[in-house]
Design an enzyme around this catalytic site. Structure first.
Site, PDB file in Angstrom:
ATOM      1  N   HIS A  74      -3.799   9.613   4.935  1.00 50.79           N
ATOM      2  CA  HIS A  74      -4.123   8.187   4.836  1.00 50.79           C
ATOM      3  C   HIS A  74      -5.522   7.975   5.413  1.00 50.79           C
ATOM      4  CE1 HIS A  74      -3.837   3.829   5.342  1.00 50.79           C
ATOM      5  NE2 HIS A  74      -2.718   3.846   4.646  1.00 50.79           N
TER       6      HIS A  74
ATOM      7  N   CYS B 165       0.864  -1.176   0.000  1.00 51.97           N
ATOM      8  CA  CYS B 165       0.000   0.000   0.000  1.00 51.97           C
ATOM      9  C   CYS B 165       0.902   1.229   0.000  1.00 51.97           C
ATOM     10  CB  CYS B 165      -0.945  -0.024   1.201  1.00 51.97           C
ATOM     11  SG  CYS B 165      -0.112   0.036   2.795  1.00 51.97           S
TER      12      CYS B 165
END
Length: 616
Positions: A538, A28
């Site tokens: 995030h 990620c």
């Protein structure tokens, strides 16, 4: 760059237990995510102590190695030492509704085929130009050869779709191609030509032509997924390599020829009849709707479910007027509207952005213009919707069609050359209508929406040499980083910053700067401020596992952004319902370049409220 991380990558690969212990590997925005056969074989402490590893976390069945924002480079090196199932994502429960799953399946099946279809379409356009200028005769062998070269993609379309559909459904694409080969086999084609009754095990078999078809192979691959899965479950490991393919081809092939193929063929014929009726009785409607609302469809991803209808019509009739003409006038309307913005805005940065994105829009790629200019400013979007609608209306009234697929921009005009140049003239008129109306409306609306004042060079970009103020990118409750429910963020191993428990599903730019990166799953965005601060936003924890579901991004890498500009949206309730923590860490990833961090707020915060001050 690769040598820089080679030693680290090899150490990680060795300490997780090597290739034989790795089931899947993905990454990620900040970490590599291993799914290991046996976590006890991994040297967790050893990996954690490696220079270049921020932390190691075991969560959700994953062995997560936290690297930082340069994780992609490390990942690329690790893949040289670990081979199995690298591209395979851990299986996740699909919580999407049927409509969203259908759109995702259609998009994922047709999108990889578009370059081949577009290339074939451009070959047809080139051939039409050669005939138009008397370079090639329509009855020559040269024409015959080039023509079947272009038609090959459409004839073997079931083969292409078999591979992409199987890849999307996560069954064997090679077995799917074998099943498509059954439909197109010369012996089967000979049976169709002869037209005599055929039966298999006493069951009559419908004889249909499957070349250029779409629906039959999609139904067959859908059945293959379950038949292949069943075969794998019941077959001993020692003979899986031969028994599973045998069962899959034999059973699915018979079901395809006897049941699914004919059903798909009938459905395709009815769909073709619908296309023909639409072309005869309401040809104005699809180009008008696409011409007007394509930008809105792009925002919500609905264009992926409409464009394949054009491919189907093209495969069935050799022309299409459902998607192409409307998409083309819409793109030109968008490009022209954004170019007018470049003439009307007084801000130099906006002029540059609008000029570049407007030209790109005229070439058929409108996402930068849409998300970078039209959507934030609104009025060019309104103008392009109206202009595109009128251009599409004209194209539909005169039954404009294209004879191949390609980009829906100015370079695609040759796709409208048929036996004569009537369609080229009609699409040109439609483009002029769309461009003129969009330009006039954008210009008129700009007097209301644009501030007509000179912006000095010194005023357009404020430079704070002492530090940077970071505003809240999300509305919600401000939290110290230590309260984030993820060890990598809470320990500030990735950098200092703050976190927000969101109350709304919108993320905006916390300062003026540019986009450094937008992760493919859209759950994280990296930015660089005009003062050099590198920031990571995030959204949620472990939300990379959603693979973009419930997220929508409005920016792309290297795009300039202004404070308060929308970056992405996310469906907050659905992410929570899926079981994910929705805390949003906001991390200064170049923390070491700053000496002082001060939180300016606490408790509830709104977007654009100043929340963090950093000093160099």
């Amino acid at each position: 760059m690769s040598k820089k991380y080679e030693s680290l990558a090899k150490s990680i690969a060795d300490k997780v237990g090597g290739s034989e212990n790795v089931e899947t590997l993905a990454h990620c925005q900040t970490r590599m995510r291993f799914v290991l056969h046996d976590n006890s074989k991994a040297d967790k402490e050893g990996i954690k102590n490696l220079d270049g590893v921020a932390n190691v976390i075991e969560s959700g069945g994953q062995f997560q190695v936290v690297i930082g924002t340069h994780v992609e480079q490390v990942y690329e090196e690790v893949t040289k030492f670990i081979s199995p199932n690298l591209d395979e994502e851990p299986v996740q429960e699909d919580n999407r509704n049927l409509f969203n799953r259908l759109i995702d399946f259609i998009s994922g099946t047709f999108s990889p085929v578009i370059p081949a279809i577009s290339g074939a379409g451009m070959v047809k356009a080139l051939l039409a130009l050669l005939v138009l200028f008397n370079v090639v005769s329509g009855d020559s062998q040269t024409y015959y050869v080039i023509d079947f070269m272009a038609d090959a993609v459409f004839y073997f379309l079931p083969v292409f779709l078999a591979y992409t559909a199987a890849s999307k459904l996560k069954c064997s694409p090679y077995l799917a191609v074998a099943l498509a080969g059954i439909l197109l086999h010369p012996n089967f084609s000979a049976l169709v030509e002869e037209g005599e009754a055929v039966s298999v095990f006493g069951i009559p078999m419908e004889l249909a032509t499957y070349s250029t078809s779409v629906i039959p192979i999609l139904l067959i691959v859908f059945a293959q997924k379950y038949i292949e899965g069943f075969a794998r479950r019941i077959t001993p490991d020692a003979v899986k390599i031969v028994i599973v393919p045998m069962i899959t081809i034999f059973v699915t092939g018979l079901i395809g020829l006897l049941i699914l193929g004919p059903i798909g063929s009938y459905a395709g014929n009815y769909l073709a009849d619908g296309f023909e009726a639409m072309q005869n009785y309401g040809p104005w409607l699809p180009p008008t709707l696409i011409g007007a609302f394509l930008p809105v469809m792009v925002i919500f991803g609905l264009h992926h479910s409409v464009a394949p209808l054009g491919f189907m019509q093209l495969a069935a009739f050799g022309y299409e007027g459902i998607f192409g003409p409307g998409a083309m006038v819409s793109n030109i309307a968008m490009g022209v509207s954004v170019l007018v913005v470049s003439l009307r805005t007084q801000k130099q940065s906006e002029k540059q952005l609008a000029t570049a994105n407007g030209i790109t829009g005229l070439m058929g790629v409108t996402e930068p213009a849409l998300y970078g200019v039209a959507l934030p400013k609104r009025y060019p979007l309104i103008a392009s919707i109206i202009g595109g609608g009128f251009g599409g209306l004209y194209a539909g009234i005169v039954s404009t069609v294209r004879f191949g697929t390609g980009s829906s921009g100015l370079p695609a005009i040759p796709l409208y050359i048929g036996e004569d140049i009537t369609n080229v003239i009609n699409i040109a008129i439609a483009l002029v209508i769309a461009a003129v109306i969009s330009a006039i409306l954008t210009y008129v609306l700009s007097f209301r929406f644009e501030k007509n004042q000179e912006v000095n060079e010194s005023e357009s970009k404020e430079v704070t040499l002492e530090g940077t103020i970071v505003s809240s990118p999300v509305a919600g409750e401000l939290l110290p980083m230590s309260e984030v429910k993820d060890e990598a963020f809470a320990s500030e191993a990735l950098g200092k910053g703050f976190a927000i428990e969101p109350t709304e599903g919108t993320v905006v730019a916390p300062f003026d700067g540019k986009i450094a990166t937008v992760f493919p799953s859209k759950h994280a965005i990296g930015l660089v401020s005009d003062t050099g601060m590198e920031l990571l936003i995030h959204v949620g924890l472990n939300t990379v596992e959603l693979n973009g579901q419930y997220f929508e991004s409005f920016v792309e890498a290297e795009q300039p952004v202004k404070k308060g500009q929308m970056l992405l949206k996310f469906e907050l309730d659905k992410i929570r319902e899926a079981g994910y923590t929705t805390q949003i860490p906001v991390v200064v990833t170049n923390t070491l370049q700053y000496s002082e961090f001060e939180l300016l707020n606490e408790g509830e915060t709104s977007t654009e409220d100043p929340v963090l001050k950093v000093e160099v």
